[in-house]
Design a protein around this motif. Structure first.
Motif, PDB file in Angstrom:
ATOM      1  N   UNK A   1      43.878  49.989  52.692  1.00 40.82           N
ATOM      2  CA  UNK A   1      44.792  51.134  52.675  1.00 40.82           C
ATOM      3  C   UNK A   1      45.756  51.065  51.491  1.00 40.82           C
ATOM      4  N   UNK A   2      46.260  49.845  51.180  1.00 37.28           N
ATOM      5  CA  UNK A   2      47.242  49.697  50.111  1.00 37.28           C
ATOM      6  C   UNK A   2      46.645  49.130  48.824  1.00 37.28           C
ATOM      7  N   UNK A   3      45.355  48.813  48.846  1.00 39.19           N
ATOM      8  CA  UNK A   3      44.728  48.329  47.623  1.00 39.19           C
ATOM      9  C   UNK A   3      44.522  46.828  47.612  1.00 39.19           C
ATOM     10  N   UNK A   4      43.747  46.369  46.586  1.00 37.97           N
ATOM     11  CA  UNK A   4      43.404  44.951  46.500  1.00 37.97           C
ATOM     12  C   UNK A   4      44.609  44.080  46.199  1.00 37.97           C
ATOM     13  N   UNK A   5      45.522  44.568  45.383  1.00 38.80           N
ATOM     14  CA  UNK A   5      46.686  43.755  45.029  1.00 38.80           C
ATOM     15  C   UNK A   5      47.517  43.413  46.268  1.00 38.80           C
ATOM     16  N   UNK A   6      47.682  44.404  47.139  1.00 39.47           N
ATOM     17  CA  UNK A   6      48.450  44.165  48.363  1.00 39.47           C
ATOM     18  C   UNK A   6      47.696  43.205  49.282  1.00 39.47           C
ATOM     19  N   UNK A   7      46.380  43.321  49.332  1.00 34.54           N
ATOM     20  CA  UNK A   7      45.580  42.422  50.168  1.00 34.54           C
ATOM     21  C   UNK A   7      45.702  40.981  49.691  1.00 34.54           C
ATOM     22  N   UNK A   8      45.753  40.785  48.365  1.00 31.87           N
ATOM     23  CA  UNK A   8      45.911  39.424  47.831  1.00 31.87           C
ATOM     24  C   UNK A   8      47.270  38.842  48.183  1.00 31.87           C
ATOM     25  N   UNK A   9      48.293  39.703  48.178  1.00 28.16           N
ATOM     26  CA  UNK A   9      49.617  39.234  48.559  1.00 28.16           C
ATOM     27  C   UNK A   9      49.639  38.770  50.019  1.00 28.16           C
ATOM     28  N   UNK A  10      48.959  39.511  50.900  1.00 30.64           N
ATOM     29  CA  UNK A  10      48.890  39.119  52.309  1.00 30.64           C
ATOM     30  C   UNK A  10      48.140  37.806  52.487  1.00 30.64           C
TER      31      UNK A  10
END
Length: 283
Positions: A1-10
């Motif tokens: 939903x928020x993109x790959x960059x946000x997924x990496x942060x999680x």
């Protein structure tokens, strides 16, 4: 939903069992310290009770109620295991040690609410007597929920026989896995709202009302099941007077359940008005 960059942060956030457990402990300690900070300069009342969990371990539970600004606030003060005997002195030691450790002043305790057990409410050697030694002006009250629950346990012999009959029928179905599965299948075939009965537990206040309501809702399925099992109780579930008394008990205990929930929600049994607190301060 928020993109790959946000997924990496999680993914970079540590979520191991030890990390989560440590954070939960830190949050609980912070909440506890906030509560202690509010209680150190405020008048408060406490409610005490002894409870046993599903594995028969005894616990000593304390709730605290105080004024925070313009509203009354209630919080869980502690839940401590009872290791040995549940005597008044042993329970008071748990309470007193916790109060002292939290640096809370006993003189600010304006009220204590318990049930009518001798350990809790006796005049000379109970918890309320020991608390009054620490706070002489503390007011003791008997929990309304306990009194209402005790009063509702006594029913007429005729209705009690009906209740025991229903308990016997439910236990016959629930205590036998095969019978329980057959009854569940029967309920599904008949399009019933529920597919199982509820156990009746005398120790739990809301058990009787919910137990009887479920039986009444499945009365047709129970009748057919008892007839297939050739049990004499089937005739009673065909009897109009029996069903009339059953519906009466369902209505009565539904009202009692609503009353219990309202008492627990409003906590009438441990609510101290501003008049009582002002009188305490003046004394």
């Amino acid at each position: 939903m928020f993109g790959d960059n946000f997924a990496k942060e999680l993914q970079s956030i540590p979520l191991s069992n030890d990390t989560v457990s440590r954070r939960i402990d830190d949050i609980s300690k912070d909440v506890e310290q906030q509560l202690f900070g509010k209680l150190r300069d405020k008048l408060f009342s406490i409610q005490l009770d002894e409870a046993t969990d599903s594995i028969k371990d005894a616990h000593f539970i304390a709730y605290v109620r105080f004024w925070d600004g313009m509203s009354a606030v209630e919080e869980l003060l502690f839940c401590k295991p009872i290791k040995l005997k549940a005597t008044a002195i042993a329970l008071f030691d748990i309470l007193n040690n916790f109060i002292n450790k939290a640096n809370i002043e006993w003189k600010n305790c304006v009220g204590i609410c318990t049930d009518g057990a001798r350990t809790m409410s006796g005049r000379f050697k109970s918890i309320q007597a020991l608390v009054k030694q620490k706070s002489p002006l503390c007011i003791w009250t008997h929990c309304m929920i306990h009194r209402e629950s005790l009063a509702s346990k006594e029913i007429s012999p005729g209705l009690n026989i009906l209740l025991m009959t229903v308990v016997t029928v439910v236990n016959y179905i629930k205590m036998r896995p095969l019978k329980s599965r057959i009854f569940s299948g029967l309920c599904k075939d008949m399009g019933a709202v529920h597919s199982s009965l509820l156990f009746y537990c005398e120790a739990r206040w809301l058990s009787r009302g919910k137990f009887l309501q479920r039986v009444y809702e499945l009365r047709n399925e129970i009748t057919i099941f008892l007839e297939e099992e050739n049990l004499p109780e089937a005739e009673k579930f065909r009897d109009g007077l029996f069903l009339m008394k059953l519906s009466y008990l369902v209505d009565i205990f539904e009202k009692l359940n609503i009353l219990n929930l309202q008492l627990q929600g409003s906590n009438v049994h441990m609510f101290y008005t501003s008049d009582k607190i002002n009188a305490f301060v003046e004394n």
